[in-house]
Design a protein around this motif. Structure first.
Motif, PDB file in Angstrom:
ATOM      1  N   ILE A 205       0.841  -1.200   0.000  1.00  0.00           N
ATOM      2  CA  ILE A 205       0.000   0.000   0.000  1.00  0.00           C
ATOM      3  C   ILE A 205       0.878   1.252   0.000  1.00  0.00           C
ATOM      4  O   ILE A 205       0.572   2.250  -0.671  1.00  0.00           O
ATOM      5  CB  ILE A 205      -0.934  -0.016   1.223  1.00  0.00           C
ATOM      6  CG1 ILE A 205      -1.964  -1.134   1.083  1.00  0.00           C
ATOM      7  CG2 ILE A 205      -1.629   1.334   1.400  1.00  0.00           C
ATOM      8  CD1 ILE A 205      -3.007  -0.899   0.033  1.00  0.00           C
ATOM      9  N   ARG A 206       1.964   1.213   0.736  1.00  0.00           N
ATOM     10  CA  ARG A 206       2.861   2.376   0.804  1.00  0.00           C
ATOM     11  C   ARG A 206       3.445   2.690  -0.566  1.00  0.00           C
ATOM     12  O   ARG A 206       3.491   3.851  -0.987  1.00  0.00           O
ATOM     13  CB  ARG A 206       3.975   2.107   1.819  1.00  0.00           C
ATOM     14  CG  ARG A 206       4.982   3.251   1.921  1.00  0.00           C
ATOM     15  CD  ARG A 206       6.139   2.870   2.807  1.00  0.00           C
ATOM     16  NE  ARG A 206       6.882   1.752   2.260  1.00  0.00           N
ATOM     17  CZ  ARG A 206       7.799   1.868   1.316  1.00  0.00           C
ATOM     18  NH1 ARG A 206       8.074   3.041   0.782  1.00  0.00           N
ATOM     19  NH2 ARG A 206       8.449   0.804   0.880  1.00  0.00           N
ATOM     20  N   GLU A 207       3.908   1.674  -1.284  1.00  0.00           N
ATOM     21  CA  GLU A 207       4.502   1.907  -2.597  1.00  0.00           C
ATOM     22  C   GLU A 207       3.472   2.382  -3.629  1.00  0.00           C
ATOM     23  O   GLU A 207       3.795   3.144  -4.539  1.00  0.00           O
ATOM     24  CB  GLU A 207       5.180   0.627  -3.091  1.00  0.00           C
ATOM     25  CG  GLU A 207       6.372   0.220  -2.249  1.00  0.00           C
ATOM     26  CD  GLU A 207       6.837  -1.183  -2.560  1.00  0.00           C
ATOM     27  OE1 GLU A 207       8.022  -1.465  -2.338  1.00  0.00           O
ATOM     28  OE2 GLU A 207       6.018  -2.009  -3.004  1.00  0.00           O
ATOM     29  N   LEU A 208       2.235   1.951  -3.465  1.00  0.00           N
ATOM     30  CA  LEU A 208       1.197   2.321  -4.419  1.00  0.00           C
ATOM     31  C   LEU A 208       0.674   3.746  -4.196  1.00  0.00           C
ATOM     32  O   LEU A 208       0.381   4.453  -5.167  1.00  0.00           O
ATOM     33  CB  LEU A 208       0.033   1.329  -4.328  1.00  0.00           C
ATOM     34  CG  LEU A 208       0.322  -0.112  -4.783  1.00  0.00           C
ATOM     35  CD1 LEU A 208      -0.840  -1.018  -4.421  1.00  0.00           C
ATOM     36  CD2 LEU A 208       0.584  -0.174  -6.275  1.00  0.00           C
ATOM     37  N   TYR A 209       0.578   4.163  -2.915  1.00  0.00           N
ATOM     38  CA  TYR A 209      -0.151   5.394  -2.637  1.00  0.00           C
ATOM     39  C   TYR A 209       0.615   6.427  -1.817  1.00  0.00           C
ATOM     40  O   TYR A 209       0.175   7.573  -1.745  1.00  0.00           O
ATOM     41  CB  TYR A 209      -1.455   5.060  -1.894  1.00  0.00           C
ATOM     42  CG  TYR A 209      -2.351   4.122  -2.665  1.00  0.00           C
ATOM     43  CD1 TYR A 209      -3.086   4.576  -3.754  1.00  0.00           C
ATOM     44  CD2 TYR A 209      -2.429   2.780  -2.325  1.00  0.00           C
ATOM     45  CE1 TYR A 209      -3.899   3.710  -4.469  1.00  0.00           C
ATOM     46  CE2 TYR A 209      -3.248   1.909  -3.041  1.00  0.00           C
ATOM     47  CZ  TYR A 209      -3.972   2.377  -4.111  1.00  0.00           C
ATOM     48  OH  TYR A 209      -4.770   1.520  -4.823  1.00  0.00           O
ATOM     49  N   LEU A 210       1.728   6.059  -1.188  1.00  0.00           N
ATOM     50  CA  LEU A 210       2.424   7.005  -0.324  1.00  0.00           C
ATOM     51  C   LEU A 210       3.306   7.936  -1.164  1.00  0.00           C
ATOM     52  O   LEU A 210       4.264   7.481  -1.791  1.00  0.00           O
ATOM     53  CB  LEU A 210       3.280   6.257   0.708  1.00  0.00           C
ATOM     54  CG  LEU A 210       4.063   7.122   1.686  1.00  0.00           C
ATOM     55  CD1 LEU A 210       3.117   7.864   2.609  1.00  0.00           C
ATOM     56  CD2 LEU A 210       5.034   6.274   2.498  1.00  0.00           C
ATOM     57  N   PRO A 211       3.048   9.241  -1.184  1.00  0.00           N
ATOM     58  CA  PRO A 211       3.857  10.162  -2.005  1.00  0.00           C
ATOM     59  C   PRO A 211       5.156  10.564  -1.316  1.00  0.00           C
ATOM     60  O   PRO A 211       5.416  11.727  -1.060  1.00  0.00           O
ATOM     61  CB  PRO A 211       2.907  11.359  -2.168  1.00  0.00           C
ATOM     62  CG  PRO A 211       2.099  11.366  -0.923  1.00  0.00           C
ATOM     63  CD  PRO A 211       1.923   9.914  -0.526  1.00  0.00           C
ATOM     64  N   PHE A 212       5.992   9.576  -1.011  1.00  0.00           N
ATOM     65  CA  PHE A 212       7.253   9.867  -0.315  1.00  0.00           C
ATOM     66  C   PHE A 212       8.324   8.892  -0.789  1.00  0.00           C
ATOM     67  O   PHE A 212       8.441   7.803  -0.234  1.00  0.00           O
ATOM     68  CB  PHE A 212       7.051   9.743   1.201  1.00  0.00           C
ATOM     69  CG  PHE A 212       8.136  10.397   2.015  1.00  0.00           C
ATOM     70  CD1 PHE A 212       8.043  11.734   2.345  1.00  0.00           C
ATOM     71  CD2 PHE A 212       9.237   9.678   2.443  1.00  0.00           C
ATOM     72  CE1 PHE A 212       9.035  12.349   3.111  1.00  0.00           C
ATOM     73  CE2 PHE A 212      10.226  10.276   3.189  1.00  0.00           C
ATOM     74  CZ  PHE A 212      10.116  11.617   3.535  1.00  0.00           C
ATOM     75  N   PRO A 213       9.069   9.154  -1.836  1.00  0.00           N
ATOM     76  CA  PRO A 213       9.071  10.419  -2.572  1.00  0.00           C
ATOM     77  C   PRO A 213       7.981  10.510  -3.640  1.00  0.00           C
ATOM     78  O   PRO A 213       7.643  11.593  -4.078  1.00  0.00           O
ATOM     79  CB  PRO A 213      10.460  10.419  -3.214  1.00  0.00           C
ATOM     80  CG  PRO A 213      10.773   8.971  -3.400  1.00  0.00           C
ATOM     81  CD  PRO A 213      10.159   8.248  -2.234  1.00  0.00           C
ATOM     82  N   THR A 214       7.450   9.359  -4.090  1.00  0.00           N
ATOM     83  CA  THR A 214       6.395   9.417  -5.115  1.00  0.00           C
ATOM     84  C   THR A 214       5.553   8.158  -5.003  1.00  0.00           C
ATOM     85  O   THR A 214       6.014   7.104  -4.547  1.00  0.00           O
ATOM     86  CB  THR A 214       7.007   9.518  -6.527  1.00  0.00           C
ATOM     87  OG1 THR A 214       5.949   9.645  -7.478  1.00  0.00           O
ATOM     88  CG2 THR A 214       7.807   8.276  -6.860  1.00  0.00           C
ATOM     89  N   ALA A 215       4.282   8.269  -5.394  1.00  0.00           N
ATOM     90  CA  ALA A 215       3.373   7.128  -5.399  1.00  0.00           C
ATOM     91  C   ALA A 215       3.202   6.614  -6.824  1.00  0.00           C
ATOM     92  O   ALA A 215       3.257   7.379  -7.779  1.00  0.00           O
ATOM     93  CB  ALA A 215       2.018   7.525  -4.816  1.00  0.00           C
ATOM     94  N   ASN A 216       2.997   5.293  -6.954  1.00  0.00           N
ATOM     95  CA  ASN A 216       2.817   4.703  -8.279  1.00  0.00           C
ATOM     96  C   ASN A 216       1.743   3.617  -8.182  1.00  0.00           C
ATOM     97  O   ASN A 216       2.043   2.452  -7.909  1.00  0.00           O
ATOM     98  CB  ASN A 216       4.124   4.109  -8.789  1.00  0.00           C
ATOM     99  CG  ASN A 216       4.000   3.619 -10.229  1.00  0.00           C
ATOM    100  OD1 ASN A 216       2.922   3.625 -10.808  1.00  0.00           O
ATOM    101  ND2 ASN A 216       5.105   3.184 -10.797  1.00  0.00           N
ATOM    102  N   PRO A 217       0.467   3.976  -8.390  1.00  0.00           N
ATOM    103  CA  PRO A 217      -0.610   2.976  -8.284  1.00  0.00           C
ATOM    104  C   PRO A 217      -0.605   1.959  -9.414  1.00  0.00           C
ATOM    105  O   PRO A 217      -1.393   1.006  -9.366  1.00  0.00           O
ATOM    106  CB  PRO A 217      -1.881   3.841  -8.319  1.00  0.00           C
ATOM    107  CG  PRO A 217      -1.484   5.082  -9.034  1.00  0.00           C
ATOM    108  CD  PRO A 217      -0.049   5.327  -8.669  1.00  0.00           C
ATOM    109  N   ASP A 218       0.268   2.119 -10.430  1.00  0.00           N
ATOM    110  CA  ASP A 218       0.319   1.177 -11.551  1.00  0.00           C
ATOM    111  C   ASP A 218       1.422   0.127 -11.391  1.00  0.00           C
ATOM    112  O   ASP A 218       1.699  -0.615 -12.340  1.00  0.00           O
ATOM    113  CB  ASP A 218       0.543   1.936 -12.859  1.00  0.00           C
ATOM    114  CG  ASP A 218      -0.604   2.881 -13.172  1.00  0.00           C
ATOM    115  OD1 ASP A 218      -1.762   2.516 -12.892  1.00  0.00           O
ATOM    116  OD2 ASP A 218      -0.346   3.988 -13.687  1.00  0.00           O
ATOM    117  N   LEU A 219       2.048   0.054 -10.227  1.00  0.00           N
ATOM    118  CA  LEU A 219       3.095  -0.949 -10.016  1.00  0.00           C
ATOM    119  C   LEU A 219       2.529  -2.352 -10.176  1.00  0.00           C
ATOM    120  O   LEU A 219       1.380  -2.626  -9.830  1.00  0.00           O
ATOM    121  CB  LEU A 219       3.700  -0.794  -8.627  1.00  0.00           C
ATOM    122  CG  LEU A 219       4.681   0.347  -8.412  1.00  0.00           C
ATOM    123  CD1 LEU A 219       5.115   0.407  -6.947  1.00  0.00           C
ATOM    124  CD2 LEU A 219       5.897   0.194  -9.306  1.00  0.00           C
TER     125      LEU A 219
END
Length: 246
Positions: A205-219
């Motif tokens: 969830i962090r990698e998909l939605y956390l903008p720190f430094p950037t979020a990527n919901p298409d992973l």
């Protein structure tokens, strides 16, 4: 601390485990792990950030119940992992990873053990931008997996391990994973070993939605194939080992 101004942070982790065995055949183990992470992102040297902090709490609790017979061992393990992330800009998220596993280990022979299990994992969460009052959509998912693991020693000089995992995820589909290995004992203290494994890792969830430094919901999930070979020799009190891996 000391590397750059605004680059410090802390990581505090606490563990607790309690075990209870009312009989020789039955055992309960409760485990809890709490972690608190805090720090800052200093940004680039040319345009440093000021006050870009983050604060994270994570807690994982599990309960494992084990029952043993002469040739059979049954284990059930429910668990829950909860994480809370806060950023300087008003970002706030709470994610949940929950599920459990049911395992059975059969001692087919003094030199052969078979483990078979079923695992269920669900991932969900809530994400919001509190500075603007925006609620982001989070796509949760569920994973189901069957797995088998064989550990055999047909002869005293040979050990074989083989395993397979059939995994299905509601968001990413089906994946077949496997592993295998063997170890051969040779005369004069020499031995050879080889292993291969296909691994799988799905985005958090962090990698998909956390903008720190950037979020990527298409992973998408990551796959890897690991291979390693090795040999060792024992000469008196000294053991020499050489390994190669890819």
């Amino acid at each position: 601390d000391g590397h750059r101004e605004g680059a410090g942070g802390t990581n505090v982790v606490g563990h607790l485990a309690l075990g209870w065995s009312p009989s020789r055949r039955f055992r309960l183990v409760l485990r809890d792990r709490v972690a608190h992470l805090s720090g800052e992102d200093p940004g680039p040297v040319t345009h440093p950030n000021h006050g870009h902090w983050y604060d994270v709490w994570r807690n994982t609790v599990s309960l494992r119940a084990t029952y043993r017979l002469h040739w059979l061992e049954l284990a059930i393990t429910p668990f829950l992992n909860v994480g809370v992330h806060r950023l300087y800009d008003g970002f706030h998220s709470t994610d949940f990873v929950s599920g459990g596993s049911l395992e059975s280990t059969f001692r087919l022979h003094d030199r052969v053990r078979l483990l078979a299990g079923f695992q269920l994992i669900g991932v969900a969460g809530e994400v919001e931008d509190r500075s603007g009052g925006e609620q982001l959509e989070v796509r949760g998912n569920t994973s189901l997996a069957l797995y088998q693991h064989l550990d055999a020693r047909p002869w005293p000089w040979l050990r074989i391990i083989a395993g397979v995992r059939e995994l299905w995820n509601s968001e990413y589909g089906f994946a077949l994973l496997y592993k295998g290995g063997l170890r051969v004992l040779l005369p004069r203290g020499f031995s050879l070993r080889a292993r291969v494994a296909r691994n799988y890792r799905q985005p958090t969830i962090r990698e998909l939605y956390l903008p720190f430094p950037t979020a990527n919901p298409d992973l998408r999930p990551e796959y890897s194939l690991n291979i390693d070979l090795g040999c060792s020799a024992t000469i008196g009190p000294v053991e020499i080992s050489v390994s190669g891996y890819r």
